[in-house]
Design an enzyme around this catalytic site. Structure first.
Site, PDB file in Angstrom:
ATOM      1  CD1 TRP A 274       0.620  -6.522  -2.753  1.00  0.00           C
ATOM      2  CD2 TRP A 274       0.316  -6.985  -0.582  1.00  0.00           C
ATOM      3  NE1 TRP A 274       1.046  -7.809  -2.530  1.00  0.00           N
ATOM      4  CE2 TRP A 274       0.871  -8.122  -1.208  1.00  0.00           C
ATOM      5  CE3 TRP A 274       0.036  -7.056   0.775  1.00  0.00           C
ATOM      6  CZ2 TRP A 274       1.157  -9.292  -0.519  1.00  0.00           C
ATOM      7  CZ3 TRP A 274       0.317  -8.224   1.462  1.00  0.00           C
ATOM      8  CH2 TRP A 274       0.874  -9.323   0.804  1.00  0.00           C
TER       9      TRP A 274
ATOM     10  CG  ASN B 196       1.145   0.933   4.282  1.00  0.00           C
ATOM     11  OD1 ASN B 196       0.967  -0.263   4.117  1.00  0.00           O
ATOM     12  ND2 ASN B 196       2.355   1.462   4.382  1.00  0.00           N
ATOM     13  N   GLY B 197      -1.246  -0.799   6.320  1.00  0.00           N
ATOM     14  CA  GLY B 197      -0.984  -1.549   7.551  1.00  0.00           C
ATOM     15  C   GLY B 197      -2.159  -2.454   7.873  1.00  0.00           C
TER      16      GLY B 197
ATOM     17  CD  GLU C  42      18.229 -12.760  -5.513  1.00  0.00           C
ATOM     18  OE1 GLU C  42      17.643 -13.294  -4.567  1.00  0.00           O
ATOM     19  OE2 GLU C  42      17.815 -11.723  -6.059  1.00  0.00           O
TER      20      GLU C  42
ATOM     21  CB  CYS D 102      -0.960   0.080   1.169  1.00  0.00           C
ATOM     22  SG  CYS D 102      -2.110  -1.286   1.229  1.00  0.00           S
TER      23      CYS D 102
ATOM     24  CG  HIS E   6      21.396 -36.194  -1.109  1.00  0.00           C
ATOM     25  ND1 HIS E   6      21.746 -37.493  -0.812  1.00  0.00           N
ATOM     26  CD2 HIS E   6      22.533 -35.469  -1.052  1.00  0.00           C
ATOM     27  CE1 HIS E   6      23.039 -37.543  -0.557  1.00  0.00           C
ATOM     28  NE2 HIS E   6      23.546 -36.339  -0.708  1.00  0.00           N
TER      29      HIS E   6
ATOM     30  CE  LYS F 111      14.955 -11.193  -8.106  1.00  0.00           C
ATOM     31  NZ  LYS F 111      15.424 -10.985  -6.817  1.00  0.00           N
TER      32      LYS F 111
ATOM     33  CD  GLU G  53      11.184 -11.997  -6.473  1.00  0.00           C
ATOM     34  OE1 GLU G  53      10.934 -11.463  -5.404  1.00  0.00           O
ATOM     35  OE2 GLU G  53      12.206 -11.704  -7.140  1.00  0.00           O
TER      36      GLU G  53
ATOM     37  CE  LYS H 106      12.249  -2.590  -4.694  1.00  0.00           C
ATOM     38  NZ  LYS H 106      12.730  -3.956  -4.941  1.00  0.00           N
TER      39      LYS H 106
ATOM     40  NE  ARG I 165       4.572   1.904   0.294  1.00  0.00           N
ATOM     41  CZ  ARG I 165       5.509   1.812   1.220  1.00  0.00           C
ATOM     42  NH1 ARG I 165       6.752   2.075   0.905  1.00  0.00           N
ATOM     43  NH2 ARG I 165       5.219   1.456   2.446  1.00  0.00           N
TER      44      ARG I 165
HETATM   45  C1  G6P Z   1       9.456  -8.522  -0.572  1.00  0.00           C
HETATM   46  C2  G6P Z   1      10.041  -8.199  -1.928  1.00  0.00           C
HETATM   47  C3  G6P Z   1      11.388  -8.897  -2.095  1.00  0.00           C
HETATM   48  C4  G6P Z   1      12.312  -8.528  -0.942  1.00  0.00           C
HETATM   49  C5  G6P Z   1      11.678  -8.858   0.413  1.00  0.00           C
HETATM   50  C6  G6P Z   1      12.482  -8.293   1.568  1.00  0.00           C
HETATM   51  O1  G6P Z   1       9.028  -9.836  -0.546  1.00  0.00           O
HETATM   52  O2  G6P Z   1       9.154  -8.581  -2.969  1.00  0.00           O
HETATM   53  O3  G6P Z   1      11.974  -8.488  -3.312  1.00  0.00           O
HETATM   54  O4  G6P Z   1      13.521  -9.212  -1.081  1.00  0.00           O
HETATM   55  O5  G6P Z   1      10.373  -8.274   0.490  1.00  0.00           O
HETATM   56  O6  G6P Z   1      12.453  -6.898   1.496  1.00  0.00           O
HETATM   57  P1  G6P Z   1      13.501  -5.936   2.150  1.00  0.00           P
HETATM   58  O7  G6P Z   1      13.026  -4.565   1.761  1.00  0.00           O
HETATM   59  O8  G6P Z   1      13.426  -6.165   3.629  1.00  0.00           O
HETATM   60  O9  G6P Z   1      14.834  -6.241   1.601  1.00  0.00           O
END
Ligand code: G6P
Length: 611
Positions: free
Chosen positions: A73, A99-100, A484, A2, A507, A488, A491, A606, A27
């Site tokens: 969101w 937001n929250g 990672e 949000c 395994h 990616k 996501e 994000k 957001r």
């Molecule tokens: C969300 C985002 C990720 C991020 C994670 C942690 O899930 O989509 O891309 O890595 O939060 O966020 P931060 O801001 O704490 O690194």
């Protein structure tokens, strides 16, 4: 999670709010809405993106100098028009954006229903604005007082903005757990979840603290606490550059941010190292030097991509500092009964500095006496303010929801930390220290070189864009990179992908391998190279397809793999900084080819400010 924005001043509020909403859309993008004070208090909202709201608003009256907007969101209630913010009070006199999460909303709602309130949405937010009105009606206090009283009743996290039809020259904002920034212009004020909607109008900002309420009325700002204590806010100057918030000719923020890495890695090291002079200094570590020298243990807490940077740090700290390290998902850590004591150092890693789970884990560790060190990207965000000390990553604003340049900036800063503490503890020799500094200084140039693989990666993406699964393998420093890379791809392209330590493949995941399965292997030259080559052979024996990240000039893997992507030779500890880049590019190109929205992948946000 949000985004909220509001304006009061001499400009037309609507364009300021809409531009702000586009900036905050990272957001959350389930729905969007605005409220404008213009012949009364008018609310317009729509499920979908900010552009859907803009289309809906085309024929509407958009005048007025006071207004607010929200991009959502969804947490409570489906992402439809009804649940979109702003929400109105029973009489329609008040409007709120939030937001929250209001955790005790159900009991408050029940009480209000008994008193005749009718709710038009399934949200916790609507309950709050009804509560404020109920208090005001019953006690005949000013709106700001009713807000204060309501906030002392609610449990949870909030950043809110409230407008009132009967007080058209007023905006009230408040925060607890979710961020609020106030922009202070000449005869005008801005309110937003972060500074990005504000920066082009004013550089003077106030970051509201938890439990503070800002009342902007008739051109005057008052800040008080929920306990009714008047505060003198601290005005800070913003350092963000406006260009950093634009795509600058790229199709997407994500590819712009991938390409920014030579610069953002350098910015994260600039002024902190000088290889010729053997100089390395992170002020936050120097200030807490004795704590670091005497630490029994380092606990790293983070979520998502930041957790992967934490895993790289585990290897770095074990190699250079020789202190035991544990890397924890913040969400798991806080709900266990972790054993923490005063000789522990907790390193919290977060791009946004707002992740609710990480913040809660910090509070827990703090309450047990640990020293907390933050590695964050967003200046003035909640995590840096909750920690004892820290080091910012200077990656600049990261807008693409999938984190790229923030990851490499985190790894760069964590490398500096490991080297500085290692030198102080005497666990790294002077010659190795000097060699690492020189290597670090070559990284920006080497990342530039890795970015030149873009066309080849695109070609590989074309070949595998329809795969249903991907496996990513790596050992040592290559393992977090594998995780990672898989994250990616998941996501942004919605292809199922898993990262594994290469030796663990036998395994379990080996059962998945057939001629349809692309396997991405980090196979740079290091002490486990031969072993990784054996793993590649195991995949080939089962007809799997190999895409390998290899050291320049490699011939062995080249002979086995379907595709190789070369990265320059580099110290093993610095491999994550280079090897992750082709994996970011691969995910990006596959997602674009599959028609996915790479900057705003479905269901994600994000900045996750709820648990
Ligand atoms: C969300 C985002 C990720 C991020 C994670 C942690 O899930 O989509 O891309 O890595 O939060 O966020 P931060 O801001 O704490 O690194």
């Amino acid at each position: 999670m949000c985004g909220i924005v509001a304006y009061i001043g001499h400009r037309d509020a609507y364009p300021v709010i809409m531009k702000g909403l586009y900036r905050l859309e990272y957001r959350g993008y389930d729905s969007a809405g605005v409220a404008l004070i213009n012949h009364g208090l008018n609310t317009y909202k729509k499920a979908g993106k900010v552009s859907d709201l803009a289309a809906f608003m085309e024929e509407k009256d958009k005048g007025g100098h006071v207004g607010m907007g929200h991009t959502r969101w969804a947490t409570h209630g489906e992402p439809n028009d009804r649940n979109a913010h702003p929400h109105s009070s029973e009489s329609g006199n008040l409007s709120i954006i939030h937001n929250g999460i209001i955790e005790n909303y159900a009991s408050i709602k029940e009480e209000l229903i008994k008193r005749g309130h009718i709710f038009r949405s399934d949200t916790d937010t609507e309950v709050l604005v009804h509560l404020i009105e109920e208090i005001q009606t019953n006690t005949h206090v000013e709106l700001e007082e009713a807000v204060r009283m309501a906030l002392s009743e609610v449990v949870g996290a909030y950043a809110i903005v409230i407008l009132s039809a009967t007080d058209p020259n007023m905006i009230i904002a408040a925060r607890k757990g979710s961020p609020i920034v106030l922009g202070i212009g000449k005869d005008e004020f801005f309110v937003a979840s972060d500074a990005t909607p504000i920066v082009e109008y004013t550089r003077n900002v106030i970051y509201l603290n938890d439990n503070e309420i800002a009342i902007i009325k008739d051109g005057k700002l008052t800040v008080k606490t929920v306990e009714n204590q008047i505060k003198t806010p601290y005005i800070q100057e913003l350092e963000i550059k406006l260009e950093a918030l634009e795509k600058g000719g790229y199709d997407h923020f994500m590819i712009k941010e991938i390409n920014e890495q030579p610069r953002s890695i350098w910015d994260s090291m600039r002024g902190r190292i000088d290889a010729r002079k053997g100089f390395l200094r992170l002020g936050g570590i120097t200030d807490y030097q004795s704590k670091f020298l005497n630490a029994d243990r380092i606990i790293i807490i983070a979520c998502g991509t930041s957790w992967h940077a934490g895993l790289v740090a585990e290897y770095l700290f074990e190699e250079f500092v020789r202190i035991p390290v544990e890397v924890e998902y913040a969400s798991e850590f806080r709900y266990r009964n972790p054993i923490i004591n005063e000789c522990d150092i907790v390193i919290a890693i977060s791009q946004s500095g707002e992740t609710a789970d990480t913040l809660a884990a910090i509070e827990l560790a703090k309450s047990k006496g640990a020293t907390i060190f933050g590695v964050c990207n967003v200046v003035g965000s909640s995590i840096p303010r909750a920690t004892h000390a820290g080091a910012y990553t200077h990656a600049g604003p990261e807008i693409g929801v999938a984190s790229t340049k923030a990851f490499t900036a985190q790894v760069a800063v964590l490398t500096l930390m490991a080297l500085q503490i290692g030198r102080e503890r005497g666990t790294i020799t002077q010659s190795r220290f000097m060699q690492m500094l020189s290597e670090l200084e070559t990284i920006p140039l080497k990342t530039k070189k890795v970015l030149e693989t873009n066309e080849k990666v695109k070609w590989i993406a074309e070949e595998y864009k329809n795969a249903r699964n991907f496996l990513y393998l790596g050992r040592g420093y290559g393992f977090p990179v594998a995780l990672e890379g898989a994250l990616k791809l998941k996501e942004i392209s919605y292809i199922h992908a898993e990262g594994y330590p290469a030796a663990e493949m036998k395994h379990g995941p080996i059962a998945l391998i057939d001629k349809e399965m692309p396997v991405v292997v980090i196979a740079n030259k290091n002490s486990s190279y031969e072993k990784v080559v054996s793993n590649i052979q195991e995949v080939k024996a089962r007809k799997g397809k190999i895409i390998a990240i290899v050291t320049e000039g490699d011939t062995v893997v080249k002979g086995l793999a379907d595709y190789v992507i070369e990265i320059p030779e580099v110290e093993d500890a610095l491999v994550p900084l280079l090897a992750v880049i082709p994996l970011q590019l691969l995910a990006y190109h596959i997602a674009v080819m599959r028609g996915c929205n790479v900057d705003q992948p479905r269901n994600l946000a994000k900045s996750v400010t709820v648990e």
